[in-house]
Design a protein around this motif. Sequence first.
Motif, PDB file in Angstrom:
ATOM      1  N   VAL A 122     -18.523  76.694-142.658  1.00  0.00           N
ATOM      2  CA  VAL A 122     -18.463  76.123-141.308  1.00  0.00           C
ATOM      3  C   VAL A 122     -17.840  77.119-140.343  1.00  0.00           C
ATOM      4  N   MET A 123     -16.695  77.703-140.729  1.00  0.00           N
ATOM      5  CA  MET A 123     -16.027  78.651-139.853  1.00  0.00           C
ATOM      6  C   MET A 123     -16.873  79.910-139.646  1.00  0.00           C
ATOM      7  N   LYS A 124     -17.513  80.385-140.693  1.00  0.00           N
ATOM      8  CA  LYS A 124     -18.346  81.583-140.570  1.00  0.00           C
ATOM      9  C   LYS A 124     -19.510  81.339-139.614  1.00  0.00           C
ATOM     10  N   GLU A 125     -20.149  80.163-139.726  1.00  0.00           N
ATOM     11  CA  GLU A 125     -21.275  79.850-138.843  1.00  0.00           C
ATOM     12  C   GLU A 125     -20.809  79.642-137.410  1.00  0.00           C
ATOM     13  N   ALA A 126     -19.634  79.019-137.232  1.00  0.00           N
ATOM     14  CA  ALA A 126     -19.111  78.806-135.882  1.00  0.00           C
ATOM     15  C   ALA A 126     -18.807  80.136-135.207  1.00  0.00           C
ATOM     16  N   VAL A 127     -18.123  81.023-135.919  1.00  0.00           N
ATOM     17  CA  VAL A 127     -17.787  82.338-135.370  1.00  0.00           C
ATOM     18  C   VAL A 127     -19.055  83.153-135.103  1.00  0.00           C
ATOM     19  N   THR A 178     -15.560  68.872-119.553  1.00  0.00           N
ATOM     20  CA  THR A 178     -15.591  69.097-120.997  1.00  0.00           C
ATOM     21  C   THR A 178     -16.505  68.094-121.688  1.00  0.00           C
ATOM     22  N   HIS A 179     -17.476  68.599-122.457  1.00  0.00           N
ATOM     23  CA  HIS A 179     -18.355  67.744-123.247  1.00  0.00           C
ATOM     24  C   HIS A 179     -17.779  67.590-124.657  1.00  0.00           C
ATOM     25  N   TYR A 180     -17.936  66.415-125.249  1.00  0.00           N
ATOM     26  CA  TYR A 180     -17.504  66.243-126.630  1.00  0.00           C
ATOM     27  C   TYR A 180     -18.487  65.346-127.361  1.00  0.00           C
ATOM     28  N   ILE A 181     -18.580  65.570-128.663  1.00  0.00           N
ATOM     29  CA  ILE A 181     -19.381  64.697-129.518  1.00  0.00           C
ATOM     30  C   ILE A 181     -18.534  64.313-130.730  1.00  0.00           C
ATOM     31  N   ARG A 182     -18.734  63.120-131.202  1.00  0.00           N
ATOM     32  CA  ARG A 182     -17.976  62.608-132.346  1.00  0.00           C
ATOM     33  C   ARG A 182     -18.644  63.072-133.640  1.00  0.00           C
ATOM     34  N   VAL A 183     -17.885  63.746-134.485  1.00  0.00           N
ATOM     35  CA  VAL A 183     -18.375  64.201-135.787  1.00  0.00           C
ATOM     36  C   VAL A 183     -17.356  63.795-136.849  1.00  0.00           C
ATOM     37  N   GLY A 184     -17.827  63.740-138.095  1.00  0.00           N
ATOM     38  CA  GLY A 184     -16.901  63.311-139.143  1.00  0.00           C
ATOM     39  C   GLY A 184     -16.965  64.105-140.418  1.00  0.00           C
ATOM     40  N   SER A 185     -17.924  65.014-140.520  1.00  0.00           N
ATOM     41  CA  SER A 185     -18.107  65.718-141.783  1.00  0.00           C
ATOM     42  C   SER A 185     -18.580  67.141-141.541  1.00  0.00           C
ATOM     43  N   VAL A 186     -18.542  67.938-142.610  1.00  0.00           N
ATOM     44  CA  VAL A 186     -19.065  69.301-142.557  1.00  0.00           C
ATOM     45  C   VAL A 186     -20.550  69.272-142.196  1.00  0.00           C
ATOM     46  N   ALA A 187     -21.286  68.306-142.741  1.00  0.00           N
ATOM     47  CA  ALA A 187     -22.717  68.203-142.456  1.00  0.00           C
ATOM     48  C   ALA A 187     -22.967  67.965-140.969  1.00  0.00           C
ATOM     49  N   ASP A 188     -22.164  67.110-140.340  1.00  0.00           N
ATOM     50  CA  ASP A 188     -22.302  66.850-138.905  1.00  0.00           C
ATOM     51  C   ASP A 188     -22.107  68.132-138.101  1.00  0.00           C
ATOM     52  N   ILE A 189     -21.077  68.885-138.454  1.00  0.00           N
ATOM     53  CA  ILE A 189     -20.757  70.099-137.704  1.00  0.00           C
ATOM     54  C   ILE A 189     -21.845  71.152-137.897  1.00  0.00           C
ATOM     55  N   LYS A 190     -22.370  71.257-139.103  1.00  0.00           N
ATOM     56  CA  LYS A 190     -23.442  72.231-139.354  1.00  0.00           C
ATOM     57  C   LYS A 190     -24.703  71.877-138.559  1.00  0.00           C
ATOM     58  N   LYS A 191     -24.980  70.582-138.408  1.00  0.00           N
ATOM     59  CA  LYS A 191     -26.115  70.165-137.581  1.00  0.00           C
ATOM     60  C   LYS A 191     -25.907  70.598-136.137  1.00  0.00           C
ATOM     61  N   ALA A 192     -24.681  70.343-135.630  1.00  0.00           N
ATOM     62  CA  ALA A 192     -24.368  70.712-134.247  1.00  0.00           C
ATOM     63  C   ALA A 192     -24.471  72.224-134.048  1.00  0.00           C
ATOM     64  N   ILE A 193     -23.942  72.997-135.001  1.00  0.00           N
ATOM     65  CA  ILE A 193     -23.990  74.452-134.904  1.00  0.00           C
ATOM     66  C   ILE A 193     -25.431  74.947-134.911  1.00  0.00           C
ATOM     67  N   GLY A 194     -26.262  74.324-135.729  1.00  0.00           N
ATOM     68  CA  GLY A 194     -27.670  74.717-135.783  1.00  0.00           C
ATOM     69  C   GLY A 194     -28.373  74.529-134.447  1.00  0.00           C
ATOM     70  N   ILE A 195     -28.079  73.408-133.771  1.00  0.00           N
ATOM     71  CA  ILE A 195     -28.690  73.143-132.461  1.00  0.00           C
ATOM     72  C   ILE A 195     -28.152  74.107-131.409  1.00  0.00           C
ATOM     73  N   ILE A 196     -26.851  74.370-131.457  1.00  0.00           N
ATOM     74  CA  ILE A 196     -26.231  75.294-130.499  1.00  0.00           C
ATOM     75  C   ILE A 196     -26.789  76.703-130.684  1.00  0.00           C
ATOM     76  N   ARG A 197     -27.027  77.096-131.928  1.00  0.00           N
ATOM     77  CA  ARG A 197     -27.551  78.438-132.198  1.00  0.00           C
ATOM     78  C   ARG A 197     -28.921  78.624-131.546  1.00  0.00           C
ATOM     79  N   LYS A 198     -29.762  77.605-131.615  1.00  0.00           N
ATOM     80  CA  LYS A 198     -31.096  77.687-131.012  1.00  0.00           C
ATOM     81  C   LYS A 198     -31.018  77.787-129.493  1.00  0.00           C
ATOM     82  N   ASP A 199     -29.935  77.237-128.916  1.00  0.00           N
ATOM     83  CA  ASP A 199     -29.766  77.272-127.460  1.00  0.00           C
ATOM     84  C   ASP A 199     -29.395  78.670-126.968  1.00  0.00           C
ATOM     85  N   LYS A 200     -28.856  79.515-127.861  1.00  0.00           N
ATOM     86  CA  LYS A 200     -28.523  80.916-127.565  1.00  0.00           C
ATOM     87  C   LYS A 200     -27.585  81.084-126.374  1.00  0.00           C
ATOM     88  N   GLY A 201     -26.592  80.199-126.281  1.00  0.00           N
ATOM     89  CA  GLY A 201     -25.557  80.350-125.264  1.00  0.00           C
ATOM     90  C   GLY A 201     -25.955  79.969-123.857  1.00  0.00           C
TER      91      GLY A 201
END
Length: 324
Positions: free
Chosen positions: A154-159, A77-100
Amino acid sequence: MAVDILKALEAAGLQAYKPAETREVAPIKVLIYGEPGSGKTALAGTFPNCLLLDVDGGAQTTLDSDYARTLGLHERTHYIRVGSVADIKKAIGIIRKDKGRTFQSLAIDSISVLSMNTVSDLTASSTAEDDDEGGDRYMEQRDWGLLLLALYRVMKEAVGLGLHICVTAHVAEREDTDGKEKKMPLLQGQFKDMSLAFFDAIGYMYTVYAKDPQQESVKGEPQQKIVHRVQFVPTTKVKAKDRTGRLGKYIDNITFEHLRKALHDREGVGVQGADATLYDDEEHIATILKKAVDVPTVEESKPKLTREEKIASRERREAIQPKV
């Protein structure tokens, strides 16, 4: 005619689904809430190729615990430390580019702390005048709207990533829409109601004690083990949800595999029927514990204990008896 309409919808950029029996397997989306230590983070870690967004700050300890190690979570299991909505949106943006290609699953641990962090950010003093008056201010009506919008996005982008989603939350005991006090996810503002629509299943996780058949009895009393239990059936005292109807009354030591079988393979999992013990009354833990300890009757033949041994035995039982 139906095929022509579907093609027209797709040409217009609207997503049209095939019948359920031929539709592609949809990602699994669950919300698990409960007390600290109930096993929420470990469950999230069982999701395949999971990236865990650690808002609470306890992922490293939890994923390296003895229980997590038995599941192999400390290695996969990989994990990264985040603390805000902005942090999570950054992570989601990078994950989206990776396309699974790298991760199949995303976990947010926990949405409760993320919600509180967002409140803290919204009410933080921003001017010298605020500091002179005592620093942070109270939430205003506009702030509650901003909180709802931030968490919803955040939830909409994650889903929208198309990955399996596991979100954890702490537990609160609040008045529900029916006017009764219930255990429910600890969330702020209107998001506590809106967020429930994102998930296929919502479960309340807690721990109980059960007999451990792999351990020898000590002076006639079975050894105990902690069981991590998730309840998916709503009751008068617990908010829960199961869109499939296949998760049973509850599941002990749940992993992603239980969810996959219910949501993808359409198999019934978990404890079914009237024998299932639900967290719906104040005697449930005592009942479970009594069955687990298997308290002997006077008529049963047991080794005679000294007075000191009897006192020690009673103290052990009282030590593991949860407060109800």
